[in-house]
Motif scaffolding. Structure first.
Motif, PDB file in Angstrom:
ATOM      1  N   GLY A   1       0.821  -1.207   0.000  1.00 16.48           N
ATOM      2  CA  GLY A   1       0.000   0.000   0.000  1.00 16.48           C
ATOM      3  C   GLY A   1       0.852   1.253   0.000  1.00 16.48           C
ATOM      4  N   GLU A   2       1.970   1.236   0.754  1.00 16.52           N
ATOM      5  CA  GLU A   2       2.871   2.382   0.780  1.00 16.52           C
ATOM      6  C   GLU A   2       3.511   2.594  -0.588  1.00 16.52           C
ATOM      7  N   GLN A   3       3.853   1.488  -1.266  1.00 16.23           N
ATOM      8  CA  GLN A   3       4.433   1.602  -2.607  1.00 16.23           C
ATOM      9  C   GLN A   3       3.423   2.241  -3.562  1.00 16.23           C
ATOM     10  N   LYS A   4       2.171   1.823  -3.465  1.00 14.79           N
ATOM     11  CA  LYS A   4       1.139   2.373  -4.338  1.00 14.79           C
ATOM     12  C   LYS A   4       0.950   3.867  -4.077  1.00 14.79           C
ATOM     13  N   ASP A   5       0.926   4.248  -2.775  1.00 12.58           N
ATOM     14  CA  ASP A   5       0.768   5.655  -2.433  1.00 12.58           C
ATOM     15  C   ASP A   5       1.934   6.480  -2.977  1.00 12.58           C
ATOM     16  N   PHE A   6       3.141   5.902  -2.890  1.00 13.96           N
ATOM     17  CA  PHE A   6       4.332   6.596  -3.373  1.00 13.96           C
ATOM     18  C   PHE A   6       4.236   6.833  -4.878  1.00 13.96           C
ATOM     19  N   ILE A   7       3.839   5.801  -5.613  1.00 20.53           N
ATOM     20  CA  ILE A   7       3.737   5.901  -7.070  1.00 20.53           C
ATOM     21  C   ILE A   7       2.683   6.927  -7.467  1.00 20.53           C
ATOM     22  N   GLU A   8       1.526   6.898  -6.794  1.00 20.45           N
ATOM     23  CA  GLU A   8       0.451   7.842  -7.119  1.00 20.45           C
ATOM     24  C   GLU A   8       0.883   9.273  -6.826  1.00 20.45           C
ATOM     25  N   ALA A   9       1.577   9.467  -5.699  1.00 21.92           N
ATOM     26  CA  ALA A   9       2.055  10.812  -5.355  1.00 21.92           C
ATOM     27  C   ALA A   9       3.061  11.303  -6.384  1.00 21.92           C
ATOM     28  N   ASN A  10       3.927  10.380  -6.848  1.00 26.01           N
ATOM     29  CA  ASN A  10       4.931  10.748  -7.840  1.00 26.01           C
ATOM     30  C   ASN A  10       4.265  11.127  -9.164  1.00 26.01           C
ATOM     31  N   GLU A  11       3.211  10.392  -9.535  1.00 27.22           N
ATOM     32  CA  GLU A  11       2.485  10.699 -10.776  1.00 27.22           C
ATOM     33  C   GLU A  11       1.787  12.047 -10.676  1.00 27.22           C
ATOM     34  N   GLU A  12       1.199  12.336  -9.512  1.00 22.26           N
ATOM     35  CA  GLU A  12       0.546  13.630  -9.318  1.00 22.26           C
ATOM     36  C   GLU A  12       1.565  14.760  -9.405  1.00 22.26           C
ATOM     37  N   SER A  13       2.752  14.544  -8.826  1.00 21.87           N
ATOM     38  CA  SER A  13       3.804  15.551  -8.882  1.00 21.87           C
ATOM     39  C   SER A  13       4.241  15.797 -10.331  1.00 21.87           C
ATOM     40  N   GLN A  14       4.373  14.700 -11.097  1.00 19.93           N
ATOM     41  CA  GLN A  14       4.768  14.823 -12.501  1.00 19.93           C
ATOM     42  C   GLN A  14       3.705  15.577 -13.294  1.00 19.93           C
ATOM     43  N   SER A  15       2.424  15.291 -12.999  1.00 18.68           N
ATOM     44  CA  SER A  15       1.332  15.980 -13.684  1.00 18.68           C
ATOM     45  C   SER A  15       1.343  17.466 -13.370  1.00 18.68           C
ATOM     46  N   ALA A  16       1.636  17.808 -12.109  1.00 11.22           N
ATOM     47  CA  ALA A  16       1.696  19.216 -11.715  1.00 11.22           C
ATOM     48  C   ALA A  16       2.834  19.929 -12.440  1.00 11.22           C
ATOM     49  N   LEU A  17       3.973  19.248 -12.571  1.00  9.44           N
ATOM     50  CA  LEU A  17       5.106  19.835 -13.293  1.00  9.44           C
ATOM     51  C   LEU A  17       4.768  20.056 -14.763  1.00  9.44           C
ATOM     52  N   GLU A  18       4.066  19.095 -15.366  1.00  7.86           N
ATOM     53  CA  GLU A  18       3.653  19.234 -16.758  1.00  7.86           C
ATOM     54  C   GLU A  18       2.725  20.437 -16.933  1.00  7.86           C
ATOM     55  N   ASN A  19       1.799  20.603 -15.991  1.00  7.90           N
ATOM     56  CA  ASN A  19       0.878  21.743 -16.068  1.00  7.90           C
ATOM     57  C   ASN A  19       1.620  23.066 -15.908  1.00  7.90           C
ATOM     58  N   GLN A  20       2.602  23.078 -15.000  1.00  2.54           N
ATOM     59  CA  GLN A  20       3.413  24.281 -14.817  1.00  2.54           C
ATOM     60  C   GLN A  20       4.183  24.615 -16.084  1.00  2.54           C
ATOM     61  N   LYS A  21       4.763  23.602 -16.679  1.00  2.00           N
ATOM     62  CA  LYS A  21       5.531  23.801 -17.914  1.00  2.00           C
ATOM     63  C   LYS A  21       4.633  24.304 -19.027  1.00  2.00           C
ATOM     64  N   ARG A  22       3.420  23.771 -19.093  1.00  2.00           N
ATOM     65  CA  ARG A  22       2.447  24.206 -20.103  1.00  2.00           C
ATOM     66  C   ARG A  22       2.116  25.687 -19.929  1.00  2.00           C
ATOM     67  N   GLU A  23       1.905  26.111 -18.670  1.00  2.00           N
ATOM     68  CA  GLU A  23       1.600  27.511 -18.423  1.00  2.00           C
ATOM     69  C   GLU A  23       2.760  28.409 -18.831  1.00  2.00           C
ATOM     70  N   LEU A  24       3.993  27.992 -18.516  1.00  2.00           N
ATOM     71  CA  LEU A  24       5.163  28.773 -18.912  1.00  2.00           C
ATOM     72  C   LEU A  24       5.258  28.901 -20.423  1.00  2.00           C
ATOM     73  N   GLU A  25       5.022  27.806 -21.134  1.00  2.00           N
ATOM     74  CA  GLU A  25       5.084  27.827 -22.591  1.00  2.00           C
ATOM     75  C   GLU A  25       4.003  28.729 -23.158  1.00  2.00           C
ATOM     76  N   ASP A  26       2.793  28.649 -22.586  1.00  3.52           N
ATOM     77  CA  ASP A  26       1.693  29.492 -23.053  1.00  3.52           C
ATOM     78  C   ASP A  26       2.017  30.972 -22.857  1.00  3.52           C
ATOM     79  N   PHE A  27       2.550  31.311 -21.681  1.00  3.16           N
ATOM     80  CA  PHE A  27       2.868  32.710 -21.409  1.00  3.16           C
ATOM     81  C   PHE A  27       3.978  33.212 -22.331  1.00  3.16           C
ATOM     82  N   ALA A  28       4.998  32.382 -22.574  1.00  5.01           N
ATOM     83  CA  ALA A  28       6.080  32.786 -23.477  1.00  5.01           C
ATOM     84  C   ALA A  28       5.539  33.030 -24.880  1.00  5.01           C
ATOM     85  N   ARG A  29       4.691  32.118 -25.345  1.00  3.45           N
ATOM     86  CA  ARG A  29       4.115  32.240 -26.693  1.00  3.45           C
ATOM     87  C   ARG A  29       3.222  33.468 -26.790  1.00  3.45           C
ATOM     88  N   VAL A  30       2.336  33.646 -25.790  1.00  2.05           N
ATOM     89  CA  VAL A  30       1.394  34.750 -25.824  1.00  2.05           C
ATOM     90  C   VAL A  30       2.120  36.089 -25.673  1.00  2.05           C
TER      91      VAL A  30
END
Length: 312
Positions: free
Chosen positions: A210-239
């Motif tokens: 269960g701890e391994q599963k929680d770790f993996i899910e947290a890591n995926e959420e962190s990666q998704s947040a980073l992707e969203n941040q990167k997307r916002e930066l790219e959008d602002f640079a383009r705009v």
């Protein structure tokens, strides 16, 4: 439409290439009407058809002999002008008997070369034509600035229902700018890498599944947040780059048309699905009434190509 083609399903592949993605909308037509469609997305180098997409298009052609491929040109060697006169070395298409779009024949050759692994390239469209298709029903006696925003380029027209006053197309690529999102993405972060390696090493010490599963899910959420941040930066640079281009274009227009009416509104046809904060920045920076209308570029290309197929 030929008699033979009318007996079989026609496949129309609408291909949109941009900075990172190659999207293909495959639309099946029967008797001129759409029967079904599917969408595929492939990662690509900027504006380059990836080999996986070429193989996919070839597979479609083998199954459906009447397959037609359409795309949009990203070349900067093109434009739009008032009038219908020709010019050496240019391919010109007249629109509405009042103005025309043109593209360098060398640019056409480059686009054809980009599709050399694909079975064909049957329709090559100008971004100005797609922009006009998106805004033609809005044209009236009011002078507006119309903009087609993609990840790689921005194309714009200042026009009303009577004539075209100004046009431009420019690149939005910011790879040469210091600390651009592209550079931030590619630059290695040794601190982050070390922390991730330490976490991965500790993962083997976890006894509880269960701890391994929680770790993996947290890591995926962190990666998704980073992707969203990167997307916002790219959008602002383009705009931000696009906003500068639009301001400069408006100033150029006023300098060349000092007796002209003011531009009453800006209409942005957004093919990038920009984030809300970037859209707000664009509206606030231009200080002109601004509408932002999101479009699916593949659908827009397919709409024009399907109409053209009826005349083939």
């Amino acid at each position: 439409m030929s008699l033979l083609r009318g007996l079989f399903a026609t496949a129309l592949a609408s291909v949109h290439l941009d900075m990172r993605d190659c999207r293909i909308l495959l639309r099946f037509l029967k008797g001129g009407a759409m029967s079904s469609e599917e969408i595929k997305t492939f990662r690509c180098a900027p504006n380059k058809l990836p080999i996986e997409a070429a193989y996919y298009l070839s597979k479609v052609r083998r199954r459906h002999p009447f397959t037609y491929i359409a795309t949009i040109s990203h070349s900067l060697h093109q434009g739009a002008v008032e009038g219908t006169g020709g010019e050496t070395g240019m391919q010109r298409i007249i629109i509405g008997k009042k103005w025309s779009v043109f593209i360098s024949k060398n640019a056409i050759s480059d686009d054809l070369d980009n599709f050399y692994r694909a079975p064909s390239l049957d329709f090559l469209y100008s971004p100005f034509l797609l922009l006009y298709q998106s805004i033609r029903s809005r044209l009236d006696g009011t002078k507006r600035l119309y903009v087609l925003l993609q990840q790689a380029t921005v194309a714009l027209l200042i026009m009303d229902s009577s004539r075209l006053y100004f046009s431009a197309i420019q690149s939005l690529e910011s790879s040469k700018q210091a600390n651009s999102p592209a550079e931030l993405e590619s630059a290695p972060d040794s601190t982050t890498d070390d922390a991730q390696n330490e976490e991965i090493g500790q993962l083997s010490d976890l006894d509880n599944v269960g701890e391994q599963k929680d770790f993996i899910e947290a890591n995926e959420e962190s990666q998704s947040a980073l992707e969203n941040q990167k997307r916002e930066l790219e959008d602002f640079a383009r705009v931000a780059t696009a906003t500068t281009i639009l301001k400069e274009s408006i100033n150029t227009f006023y300098n060349n048309h000092s007796d002209s009416d003011f531009i009453a509104e800006v209409v942005v046809i957004d093919g990038t699905s920009m984030v809300q904060k970037a859209a707000e920045y664009l509206r606030n920076s231009l200080m002109i009434d601004t509408q932002i209308l999101e479009v699916d570029m593949c659908q827009l290309i397919a709409e024009i190509a399907q109409h053209d197929l009826l005349e083939v």
